[in-house]
Write an enzyme that holds these catalytic residues in place. Structure first.
Site, mmCIF file in Angstrom:
data_model
loop_
_atom_site.group_PDB
_atom_site.id
_atom_site.type_symbol
_atom_site.label_atom_id
_atom_site.label_comp_id
_atom_site.label_asym_id
_atom_site.label_seq_id
_atom_site.Cartn_x
_atom_site.Cartn_y
_atom_site.Cartn_z
ATOM 1 N N LYS A 20 0.814 11.223 -12.009
ATOM 2 C CA LYS A 20 1.053 11.374 -10.565
ATOM 3 C C LYS A 20 2.539 11.597 -10.290
ATOM 4 O O LYS A 20 2.937 12.515 -9.570
ATOM 5 C CB LYS A 20 0.585 10.136 -9.804
ATOM 6 C CG LYS A 20 1.082 10.087 -8.349
ATOM 7 C CD LYS A 20 0.599 8.845 -7.627
ATOM 8 C CE LYS A 20 1.385 7.618 -7.877
ATOM 9 N NZ LYS A 20 2.644 7.540 -7.118
ATOM 10 N N CYS A 113 8.115 0.481 2.577
ATOM 11 C CA CYS A 113 6.707 0.172 2.329
ATOM 12 C C CYS A 113 6.618 -1.267 1.861
ATOM 13 O O CYS A 113 7.631 -1.963 1.787
ATOM 14 C CB CYS A 113 6.102 1.151 1.329
ATOM 15 S SG CYS A 113 6.565 0.829 -0.368
ATOM 16 N N ARG A 118 13.299 0.511 0.547
ATOM 17 C CA ARG A 118 13.350 1.843 -0.079
ATOM 18 C C ARG A 118 14.186 2.851 0.712
ATOM 19 O O ARG A 118 13.689 3.895 1.137
ATOM 20 C CB ARG A 118 11.952 2.366 -0.339
ATOM 21 C CG ARG A 118 11.107 1.380 -1.143
ATOM 22 C CD ARG A 118 9.749 1.903 -1.487
ATOM 23 N NE ARG A 118 9.794 2.865 -2.574
ATOM 24 C CZ ARG A 118 8.708 3.440 -3.097
ATOM 25 N NH1 ARG A 118 7.522 3.131 -2.613
ATOM 26 N NH2 ARG A 118 8.795 4.296 -4.079
ATOM 27 N N ASP A 298 6.149 -0.332 -12.251
ATOM 28 C CA ASP A 298 4.792 0.076 -11.864
ATOM 29 C C ASP A 298 3.715 -0.553 -12.739
ATOM 30 O O ASP A 298 2.521 -0.372 -12.473
ATOM 31 C CB ASP A 298 4.666 1.606 -11.911
ATOM 32 C CG ASP A 298 5.503 2.273 -10.837
ATOM 33 O OD1 ASP A 298 5.708 3.492 -10.925
ATOM 34 O OD2 ASP A 298 5.977 1.563 -9.928
HETATM 35 C C1 EPZ Z 1 9.656 6.271 -8.067
HETATM 36 O O1 EPZ Z 1 9.922 5.831 -6.739
HETATM 37 C C2 EPZ Z 1 8.134 6.163 -8.257
HETATM 38 N N1 EPZ Z 1 7.470 7.013 -7.294
HETATM 39 C C3 EPZ Z 1 7.693 4.717 -8.058
HETATM 40 O O2 EPZ Z 1 6.298 4.619 -8.337
HETATM 41 C C4 EPZ Z 1 8.434 3.836 -9.051
HETATM 42 O O3 EPZ Z 1 8.125 2.490 -8.794
HETATM 43 C C5 EPZ Z 1 9.963 4.031 -8.917
HETATM 44 O O4 EPZ Z 1 10.306 5.419 -9.044
HETATM 45 C C6 EPZ Z 1 10.739 3.267 -9.971
HETATM 46 O O5 EPZ Z 1 10.324 3.611 -11.240
HETATM 47 C C7 EPZ Z 1 7.349 8.341 -7.574
HETATM 48 O O6 EPZ Z 1 7.824 8.862 -8.562
HETATM 49 C C8 EPZ Z 1 6.615 9.157 -6.574
HETATM 50 P P1 EPZ Z 1 13.785 4.791 -7.014
HETATM 51 P P2 EPZ Z 1 11.373 6.055 -6.056
HETATM 52 O O7 EPZ Z 1 14.470 5.769 -6.141
HETATM 53 O O8 EPZ Z 1 11.870 7.386 -6.437
HETATM 54 C C9 EPZ Z 1 16.624 1.877 -4.495
HETATM 55 C C10 EPZ Z 1 4.016 4.126 -7.938
HETATM 56 O O9 EPZ Z 1 3.401 3.053 -7.872
HETATM 57 N N2 EPZ Z 1 17.160 3.110 -3.862
HETATM 58 O O10 EPZ Z 1 14.089 4.810 -8.456
HETATM 59 O O11 EPZ Z 1 11.258 5.731 -4.636
HETATM 60 C C11 EPZ Z 1 15.194 1.580 -4.029
HETATM 61 O O12 EPZ Z 1 15.144 0.925 -2.812
HETATM 62 C C12 EPZ Z 1 5.410 4.258 -7.276
HETATM 63 O O13 EPZ Z 1 3.582 5.118 -8.514
HETATM 64 C C13 EPZ Z 1 18.212 3.014 -2.977
HETATM 65 O O14 EPZ Z 1 18.719 1.924 -2.714
HETATM 66 O O15 EPZ Z 1 12.197 4.909 -6.809
HETATM 67 C C14 EPZ Z 1 14.645 0.742 -5.171
HETATM 68 O O16 EPZ Z 1 14.990 -0.584 -4.994
HETATM 69 C C15 EPZ Z 1 5.803 3.027 -6.524
HETATM 70 N N3 EPZ Z 1 18.668 4.146 -2.384
HETATM 71 C C16 EPZ Z 1 15.366 1.334 -6.370
HETATM 72 O O17 EPZ Z 1 16.483 2.066 -5.899
HETATM 73 C C17 EPZ Z 1 18.124 5.394 -2.625
HETATM 74 O O18 EPZ Z 1 18.559 6.394 -2.054
HETATM 75 C C18 EPZ Z 1 14.478 2.263 -7.203
HETATM 76 O O19 EPZ Z 1 14.039 3.320 -6.404
HETATM 77 C C19 EPZ Z 1 17.054 5.473 -3.539
HETATM 78 C C20 EPZ Z 1 16.583 4.311 -4.151
#
Ligand code: EPZ
Length: 414
Positions: A20, A113, A118, A298
């Site tokens: 996904k 969420c 996020r 995840d």
């Molecule tokens: C991706 O989300 C995945 N989603 C998530 O999977 C997964 O949990 C996550 O990466 C971490 O591995 C998809 O790929 C569609 P991040 P993403 O940006 O991109 C903070 C599932 O169940 N952050 O790496 O949103 C954020 O708040 C989903 O399949 C900022 O602060 O994850 C979080 O605490 C859930 N500022 C951390 O970084 C930003 O601009 C990780 O987020 C971006 C992120």
């Protein structure tokens, strides 16, 4: 709701679907060219349907044949529908590509969420460093201007921000350096796709160097879903049984396999197959989630369910998202002994879990409850099936291949 009659060891083989979290950014990559993009191994998931609806709303045409989709046409619309972006965060990735292709983009902020606030500050700051003029007004990001090369340092290796900058960078005929990027297999799969479309991407120790320009047609098979794979391995072991997976990349599962061995489960890897079994039970361990190659957040809820039946105590630290323990209350209702301690939970292993009615709060919390259900004595009814449909293709069928008694029932509205 999904209903599971548990309490007997599972055993069987499951073929893993496409990932996904690799297919969602790949679909957005189609915005970077007017030529056809063929994606293979595309799972049938609600989130995939949402992302396809997004690019269709932006002007693309989509054809599907089995697990192959062909995306054609020109993206001529610069405004992403709020109704779609609010449904799924990954649609926010269209911001950079629309700006790069149309010189402007208007994309609603995705919002938080249940697992965390996020924010997308890293996405916006990164695009601004590459020349975007960014303005947020009434929850909508308005971006304008011509993008140029430059260096972007990420204070956190965010998956989404890295993908956003890779997608934008692939359209810029100058070097873009992304320092401290995420290196999840899904991110590297996007790199593979962008290179196939004609971009140059060098993955150095501390950074990615991207140089792009006019991108063309490509054919790309997405990687197998390592999170789906981990979920079914834990489905087998949580019952004291076993599960064998086909069509996986074992190297993407290293952290989980190491933790399974650490707690005394059996693990076998051969070629693109992985088998795990826990006939003699398992013991408590300590786990900390982290960006890849650390233990994936995840799989944290599913592992929590598994460790709630371990011998002894486990400590699980959730370091990636600030509120990803939505499954804990429901597991406690099934008889688990878990205490919350800030960003960690302490799990005292119990002899057995008992089936009851529970509710899924998100995709992975739902998967954890299904796993607890296959292990529990009696029947478990899980509300919130739509969460599971977002991330798991043919879940009932695959569980049945492992010998699970699982079916879907109409839920009475309470
Ligand atoms: C991706 O989300 C995945 N989603 C998530 O999977 C997964 O949990 C996550 O990466 C971490 O591995 C998809 O790929 C569609 P991040 P993403 O940006 O991109 C903070 C599932 O169940 N952050 O790496 O949103 C954020 O708040 C989903 O399949 C900022 O602060 O994850 C979080 O605490 C859930 N500022 C951390 O970084 C930003 O601009 C990780 O987020 C971006 C992120």
């Amino acid at each position: 709701m999904i209903v599971v009659r548990g309490g007997r060891p599972l055993s069987g083989r499951v073929r893993i679907s496409g990932a996904k979290n690799a297919v969602l950014p790949a679909i957005v990559a189609s915005l970077l060219t007017d030529e056809p993009l063929i994606l293979k191994r595309v799972p049938r998931l609600l989130d995939v349907e949402t992302q396809l609806a997004l690019i269709e709303a932006l002007g693309k045409r989509v054809e599907r044949e089995g697990d192959v989709i062909t995306i054609r046409g020109e993206a001529g619309v610069a405004t992403a529908p709020r109704e779609i972006v609010s449904r799924m965060r990954a649609s926010f990735l269209c911001l950079g590509p629309l700006l790069a292709r149309l010189g402007e983009a208007h994309v609603p902020l995705p919002g938080g969420c249940v697992i965390g606030a996020r924010p997308v500050d890293l996405h916006l700051a990164g695009l601004a460093r590459l020349g975007a003029d960014i303005r947020v007004d009434e929850g909508v990001v308005h971006a304008a201007g011509a993008l140029h090369g430059g260096e972007v340092w990420l204070r956190y290796p965010s998956v989404g921000a890295t993908e956003q900058l890779l997608l934008a960078g692939a359209t810029i005929p100058e070097e873009v350096e992304i320092v401290n990027p995420a290196r999840e297999p899904e991110v590297m799969d996007l790199v593979r796709l962008l290179v196939a479309m004609g971009a140059e991407v060098k993955a150095l120790e501390d950074r990615f160097i991207v140089r792009g320009g006019r991108l063309g047609e490509a054919e790309h098979a997405v990687i197998p879903d390592r999170i789906e794979a981990g979920t079914y391995l834990l489905a087998g072991t949580i019952t004291g049984g076993e599960a064998e997976l086909a069509d996986v990349h074992p190297e993407h599962l290293t952290a989980l396999l190491a933790k399974l061995e650490e707690c005394g489960a059996e693990v076998e890897v051969s070629g693109d197959r992985v088998r795990a079994a826990a006939p003699r039970g398992w013991r408590g361990i300590e786990v900390e989630t982290a960006p890849y190659p650390g233990f994936p957040t995840d799989l944290q809820p599913q592992l929590t369910a598994f460790l709630s039946l371990a011998r002894g105590r486990s400590i699980i630290w959730e370091r990636v998202f600030e509120s990803r323990f939505g499954h804990v209350g429901e597991l406690i209702r099934m008889g688990a002994r878990i205490t919350l301690q800030g960003q960690a939970i302490a799990v005292e292993g119990v002899e057995e879990l008992r089936g009851t009615e529970v509710a899924a709060t998100d995709i992975r919390a739902g998967a954890a409850l299904v796993l607890a259900g296959v292990a529990a004595r009696g029947v478990t009814r899980i509300r919130g099936v739509e969460h599971l449909r977002r991330g798991y293709e043919n879940m009932e069928e695959k569980l049945a291949r492992l010998g699970a008694k699982v079916w879907v029932e109409e839920a009475s509205v309470t």
